[in-house]
Design a protein around this motif. Sequence first.
Motif, PDB file in Angstrom:
ATOM      1  N   TYR A 198     -58.195 -65.215  56.389  1.00  0.00           N
ATOM      2  CA  TYR A 198     -59.521 -64.762  55.965  1.00  0.00           C
ATOM      3  C   TYR A 198     -59.912 -65.592  54.753  1.00  0.00           C
ATOM      4  O   TYR A 198     -59.067 -65.844  53.876  1.00  0.00           O
TER       5      TYR A 198
ATOM      6  N   GLU B 131     -56.759 -65.351  52.540  1.00  0.00           N
ATOM      7  CA  GLU B 131     -55.878 -64.203  52.675  1.00  0.00           C
ATOM      8  C   GLU B 131     -55.120 -64.399  53.975  1.00  0.00           C
ATOM      9  O   GLU B 131     -55.723 -64.675  55.014  1.00  0.00           O
TER      10      GLU B 131
ATOM     11  N   ARG C 171     -59.174 -45.389  51.842  1.00  0.00           N
ATOM     12  CA  ARG C 171     -60.303 -45.911  52.632  1.00  0.00           C
ATOM     13  C   ARG C 171     -60.906 -44.824  53.520  1.00  0.00           C
ATOM     14  O   ARG C 171     -62.114 -44.739  53.675  1.00  0.00           O
TER      15      ARG C 171
ATOM     16  N   ASP D 235     -51.351 -51.011  48.570  1.00  0.00           N
ATOM     17  CA  ASP D 235     -52.745 -51.474  48.558  1.00  0.00           C
ATOM     18  C   ASP D 235     -52.973 -52.595  49.572  1.00  0.00           C
ATOM     19  O   ASP D 235     -54.097 -52.817  50.013  1.00  0.00           O
ATOM     20  N   THR D 236     -51.920 -53.335  49.886  1.00  0.00           N
ATOM     21  CA  THR D 236     -52.079 -54.555  50.697  1.00  0.00           C
ATOM     22  C   THR D 236     -51.292 -54.528  52.009  1.00  0.00           C
ATOM     23  O   THR D 236     -51.278 -55.521  52.733  1.00  0.00           O
ATOM     24  N   CYS D 237     -50.620 -53.414  52.263  1.00  0.00           N
ATOM     25  CA  CYS D 237     -49.837 -53.276  53.503  1.00  0.00           C
ATOM     26  C   CYS D 237     -50.248 -51.991  54.210  1.00  0.00           C
ATOM     27  O   CYS D 237     -50.687 -51.052  53.554  1.00  0.00           O
ATOM     28  N   ARG D 238     -50.037 -51.934  55.524  1.00  0.00           N
ATOM     29  CA  ARG D 238     -50.098 -50.638  56.217  1.00  0.00           C
ATOM     30  C   ARG D 238     -48.669 -50.201  56.486  1.00  0.00           C
ATOM     31  O   ARG D 238     -47.908 -50.924  57.137  1.00  0.00           O
TER      32      ARG D 238
ATOM     33  N   ARG E 285     -49.754 -59.230  61.411  1.00  0.00           N
ATOM     34  CA  ARG E 285     -49.873 -57.957  62.136  1.00  0.00           C
ATOM     35  C   ARG E 285     -48.740 -57.784  63.140  1.00  0.00           C
ATOM     36  O   ARG E 285     -48.466 -58.694  63.922  1.00  0.00           O
TER      37      ARG E 285
ATOM     38  N   GLY F  16     -56.748 -51.302  61.975  1.00  0.00           N
ATOM     39  CA  GLY F  16     -57.799 -51.824  61.107  1.00  0.00           C
ATOM     40  C   GLY F  16     -58.814 -52.696  61.802  1.00  0.00           C
ATOM     41  O   GLY F  16     -59.262 -52.392  62.912  1.00  0.00           O
ATOM     42  N   SER F  17     -59.169 -53.804  61.139  1.00  0.00           N
ATOM     43  CA  SER F  17     -60.256 -54.662  61.626  1.00  0.00           C
ATOM     44  C   SER F  17     -59.910 -55.302  62.975  1.00  0.00           C
ATOM     45  O   SER F  17     -60.786 -55.576  63.781  1.00  0.00           O
TER      46      SER F  17
ATOM     47  N   ASP G  20     -49.046 -53.869  59.274  1.00  0.00           N
ATOM     48  CA  ASP G  20     -49.650 -55.168  58.934  1.00  0.00           C
ATOM     49  C   ASP G  20     -49.692 -55.310  57.421  1.00  0.00           C
ATOM     50  O   ASP G  20     -49.407 -54.353  56.692  1.00  0.00           O
ATOM     51  N   PHE G  21     -49.979 -56.497  56.943  1.00  0.00           N
ATOM     52  CA  PHE G  21     -50.078 -56.717  55.490  1.00  0.00           C
ATOM     53  C   PHE G  21     -50.798 -58.020  55.206  1.00  0.00           C
ATOM     54  O   PHE G  21     -50.953 -58.868  56.084  1.00  0.00           O
ATOM     55  N   LYS G  22     -51.227 -58.130  53.944  1.00  0.00           N
ATOM     56  CA  LYS G  22     -51.977 -59.303  53.489  1.00  0.00           C
ATOM     57  C   LYS G  22     -51.197 -60.014  52.382  1.00  0.00           C
ATOM     58  O   LYS G  22     -50.670 -59.353  51.482  1.00  0.00           O
TER      59      LYS G  22
END
Length: 234
Positions: A119, A88, A214, A195-198, A92, A97-98, A173-175
Amino acid sequence: MGDLVYEGKAKKLFTTKDPNVLLVQYKDDATAFNGEKKEIIEGKGALNNKITSYFFELLAEKSVPSHFLERLSTLEQLVKRVTIVPLEVVVRNVTAGSFAKRLGLQEGRPLPFPIVEFYYKDDSLGDPLILEDHIYALEITSKEVVVEMKEQALKINDILYEHMEQHGIRLVDFKLEFGLDHAGQVLLADEISPDTCRFWDLQSGDKLDKDRFRRNLGNVLEAYQEIEKRLGGQ
Ligand code: UDP
């Protein structure tokens, strides 16, 4: 409908008559914390299909290659068959998040430059953060592919950051996920959605993404609808 090739948390993949083309079907399932928190959010699948198609079309106009071919219906897309690289790629722009948690930072601090992280996609390990040297030592993929994914991720970030800003949204951020097609070309794959971005509202700072699910903030579907509306839907 062809044969089911794969069922993930948010989408199903089916074969089509063309061996190089797959049909993606979006689901209304919402999951978080490696599948521990689960709910059905009616209408989410349709919104994510629409929003992802919108972003993949925007990126294609800017010469970013992806697996996307066309949106077929409310819940379905046609995509090129690729072999997913099991990494992944997270970009950012702002602490959240994490990243904020791991380094003891408050959320919402702008970063001096966009950070790219990898990731390792492995549910049994909970998708751990992985260093580039680990990727090469474990032969997860080649250096060429990593360099290409990073370059594309940063380009995608430039395009999406500016585009979202124009629509009153901060891309925090996003994945991303990438795949290799039959010729070995690196193609953006999977989805780009709330689902995959902030996504934070530029004015109010309101969260318009999966953090509403979440973190039990409520109005999940309304937030996804707001993103669709800002991007010019209905
Ligand atoms: N993300 C994702 N899928 C994942 C993990 C993260 O789409 O399995 C996205 C998430 O929505 C956020 C970004 O990647 O936009 C960075 O997530 P982070 O590492 O902060 O993890 P989280 O706080 O979601 O656990």
